[in-house]
Write an enzyme that holds these catalytic residues in place. Structure first.
Site, PDB file in Angstrom:
ATOM      1  CE  LYS A 150      -4.025  -2.220   2.155  1.00  0.00           C
ATOM      2  NZ  LYS A 150      -5.039  -2.152   3.243  1.00  0.00           N
ATOM      3  CE1 TYR A 164      -9.424  -2.999   0.241  1.00  0.00           C
ATOM      4  CE2 TYR A 164      -8.336  -1.114  -0.739  1.00  0.00           C
ATOM      5  CZ  TYR A 164      -8.283  -2.280  -0.013  1.00  0.00           C
ATOM      6  OH  TYR A 164      -7.071  -2.746   0.475  1.00  0.00           O
ATOM      7  CG  PHE A 195     -13.341   1.800   6.958  1.00  0.00           C
ATOM      8  CD1 PHE A 195     -12.864   1.287   5.759  1.00  0.00           C
ATOM      9  CD2 PHE A 195     -14.020   0.942   7.818  1.00  0.00           C
ATOM     10  CE1 PHE A 195     -13.052  -0.042   5.413  1.00  0.00           C
ATOM     11  CE2 PHE A 195     -14.210  -0.403   7.478  1.00  0.00           C
ATOM     12  CZ  PHE A 195     -13.731  -0.886   6.274  1.00  0.00           C
ATOM     13  NE  ARG A 218      -6.606 -11.963   5.160  1.00  0.00           N
ATOM     14  CZ  ARG A 218      -7.309 -10.824   5.080  1.00  0.00           C
ATOM     15  NH1 ARG A 218      -7.342 -10.130   3.943  1.00  0.00           N
ATOM     16  NH2 ARG A 218      -7.956 -10.365   6.106  1.00  0.00           N
ATOM     17  CB  THR A 244      -7.453  -5.601   9.654  1.00  0.00           C
ATOM     18  OG1 THR A 244      -7.929  -6.756   8.982  1.00  0.00           O
ATOM     19  CG2 THR A 244      -7.783  -4.351   8.854  1.00  0.00           C
ATOM     20  NE  ARG A 254      -2.635  -5.583   6.912  1.00  0.00           N
ATOM     21  CZ  ARG A 254      -3.775  -6.092   6.494  1.00  0.00           C
ATOM     22  NH1 ARG A 254      -4.360  -7.066   7.191  1.00  0.00           N
ATOM     23  NH2 ARG A 254      -4.344  -5.648   5.401  1.00  0.00           N
ATOM     24  CG  ASN A 289      -3.831  -2.162   6.759  1.00  0.00           C
ATOM     25  OD1 ASN A 289      -3.665  -1.797   5.597  1.00  0.00           O
ATOM     26  ND2 ASN A 289      -4.883  -2.863   7.148  1.00  0.00           N
ATOM     27  CG  HIS A 314      -5.304  -6.100  -0.617  1.00  0.00           C
ATOM     28  ND1 HIS A 314      -6.539  -6.253  -0.042  1.00  0.00           N
ATOM     29  CD2 HIS A 314      -5.305  -6.895  -1.713  1.00  0.00           C
ATOM     30  CE1 HIS A 314      -7.271  -7.092  -0.783  1.00  0.00           C
ATOM     31  NE2 HIS A 314      -6.540  -7.492  -1.801  1.00  0.00           N
ATOM     32  CD  GLU A 343      -8.913  -8.732  -4.084  1.00  0.00           C
ATOM     33  OE1 GLU A 343      -9.793  -8.351  -3.288  1.00  0.00           O
ATOM     34  OE2 GLU A 343      -7.801  -9.164  -3.705  1.00  0.00           O
TER      35      GLU A 343
HETATM   36  P1  ATP Z   1      -7.213  -5.772   2.913  1.00  0.00           P
HETATM   37  O1  ATP Z   1      -8.545  -6.054   2.243  1.00  0.00           O
HETATM   38  O2  ATP Z   1      -6.644  -4.409   2.542  1.00  0.00           O
HETATM   39  O3  ATP Z   1      -6.238  -6.891   2.716  1.00  0.00           O
HETATM   40  P2  ATP Z   1      -8.253  -6.716   5.413  1.00  0.00           P
HETATM   41  O4  ATP Z   1      -8.871  -7.801   4.574  1.00  0.00           O
HETATM   42  O5  ATP Z   1      -7.351  -7.130   6.533  1.00  0.00           O
HETATM   43  O6  ATP Z   1      -7.435  -5.705   4.497  1.00  0.00           O
HETATM   44  P3  ATP Z   1     -10.767  -5.318   5.363  1.00  0.00           P
HETATM   45  O7  ATP Z   1     -11.813  -5.471   6.405  1.00  0.00           O
HETATM   46  O8  ATP Z   1     -10.974  -5.950   4.030  1.00  0.00           O
HETATM   47  O9  ATP Z   1      -9.371  -5.772   6.002  1.00  0.00           O
HETATM   48  O10 ATP Z   1     -10.535  -3.751   5.161  1.00  0.00           O
HETATM   49  C1  ATP Z   1      -9.916  -3.243   3.989  1.00  0.00           C
HETATM   50  C2  ATP Z   1      -9.003  -2.116   4.379  1.00  0.00           C
HETATM   51  O11 ATP Z   1      -9.786  -1.006   4.837  1.00  0.00           O
HETATM   52  C3  ATP Z   1      -8.052  -2.399   5.558  1.00  0.00           C
HETATM   53  O12 ATP Z   1      -6.897  -3.104   5.194  1.00  0.00           O
HETATM   54  C4  ATP Z   1      -7.744  -0.993   6.014  1.00  0.00           C
HETATM   55  O13 ATP Z   1      -6.797  -0.345   5.156  1.00  0.00           O
HETATM   56  C5  ATP Z   1      -9.107  -0.320   5.873  1.00  0.00           C
HETATM   57  N1  ATP Z   1      -9.907  -0.447   7.098  1.00  0.00           N
HETATM   58  C6  ATP Z   1     -10.535  -1.545   7.572  1.00  0.00           C
HETATM   59  N2  ATP Z   1     -11.184  -1.307   8.717  1.00  0.00           N
HETATM   60  C7  ATP Z   1     -10.965   0.002   8.985  1.00  0.00           C
HETATM   61  C8  ATP Z   1     -11.355   0.882  10.037  1.00  0.00           C
HETATM   62  N3  ATP Z   1     -12.130   0.464  11.039  1.00  0.00           N
HETATM   63  N4  ATP Z   1     -10.948   2.173   9.984  1.00  0.00           N
HETATM   64  C9  ATP Z   1     -10.164   2.617   8.974  1.00  0.00           C
HETATM   65  N5  ATP Z   1      -9.769   1.847   7.936  1.00  0.00           N
HETATM   66  C10 ATP Z   1     -10.145   0.560   7.944  1.00  0.00           C
HETATM   67 MG    MG Z   2     -10.013  -7.378   2.866  1.00  0.00          MG
END
Ligand code: ATP
Ligand code: MG
Length: 139
Positions: A11, A51, A59, A87, A93, A104, A114, A117, A128
């Site tokens: 990212k 997304y 968010f 993962r 996350t 992370r 973070n 992805h 994707e």
């Molecule tokens: P990613 O999809 O990026 O791999 P993830 O699967 O661990 O991450 P998701 O729940 O899919 O988490 O959220 C996508 C992204 O949105 C997170 O990686 C983070 O950058 C952002 N995000 C998620 N939850 C929050 C939150 N509560 N506040 C701010 N940003 C958030």
């Molecule tokens: Mg995700």
């Protein structure tokens, strides 16, 4: 077990912080084969599309702004159980909950910024991967 593919993004926070090399090293130490790798930038429309599953979350607007703020690295990765293993290497996350040694834990700033992805299921990985790579791109 069968080889599986997953999709990953380094990212904008991690690219800006000079962490591309360290993150690629972690991924390679975890025995992923790199099938595709590109430095690129997301347009606002691409970030919204990528997304879209989170479009109703509070968010979402912040996430789109973050993901478009600078260059990213997109990767097509392969190994056994690739989705789940990536993962694990990424960590939770929220870096506050991430295990020691994960990407992370080492490089994320907070739950939004973070560092990396990774696809959350083989079906999302396929979608994707197709978002960023053609079949001919993948070695
Ligand atoms: P990613 O999809 O990026 O791999 P993830 O699967 O661990 O991450 P998701 O729940 O899919 O988490 O959220 C996508 C992204 O949105 C997170 O990686 C983070 O950058 C952002 N995000 C998620 N939850 C929050 C939150 N509560 N506040 C701010 N940003 C958030
Ligand atoms: Mg995700």
């Amino acid at each position: 077990m069968k080889l599986e593919r997953t999709f990953s993004i380094i990212k904008p926070d991690a690219v800006a912080a000079g962490r591309i090399g360290a993150i690629l090293a972690s991924i390679q130490e975890a025995e992923f084969k790199i099938l595709g790798l590109r430095l690129t930038r997301l347009s606002e429309a691409q970030a919204r599309g990528f997304y879209a599953v989170h479009s109703q979350k509070p968010f979402f607007e912040g996430l789109v702004k973050f993901m478009t703020e600078g260059p990213i690295v997109v990767m097509a990765l392969e190994r056994e159980d690739a989705v789940a293993r990536l993962r694990e290497v990424m960590g939770a996350t929220n870096p506050a909950n991430a295990a020691e040694g994960t990407i992370r834990k080492r490089f994320a700033t907070n739950i939004e910024r973070n560092a990396i992805h990774g696809s959350d299921a083989p079906e999302t990985a396929a979608a994707e991967l197709a978002f960023f790579f053609t079949t001919a791109d993948l070695i």
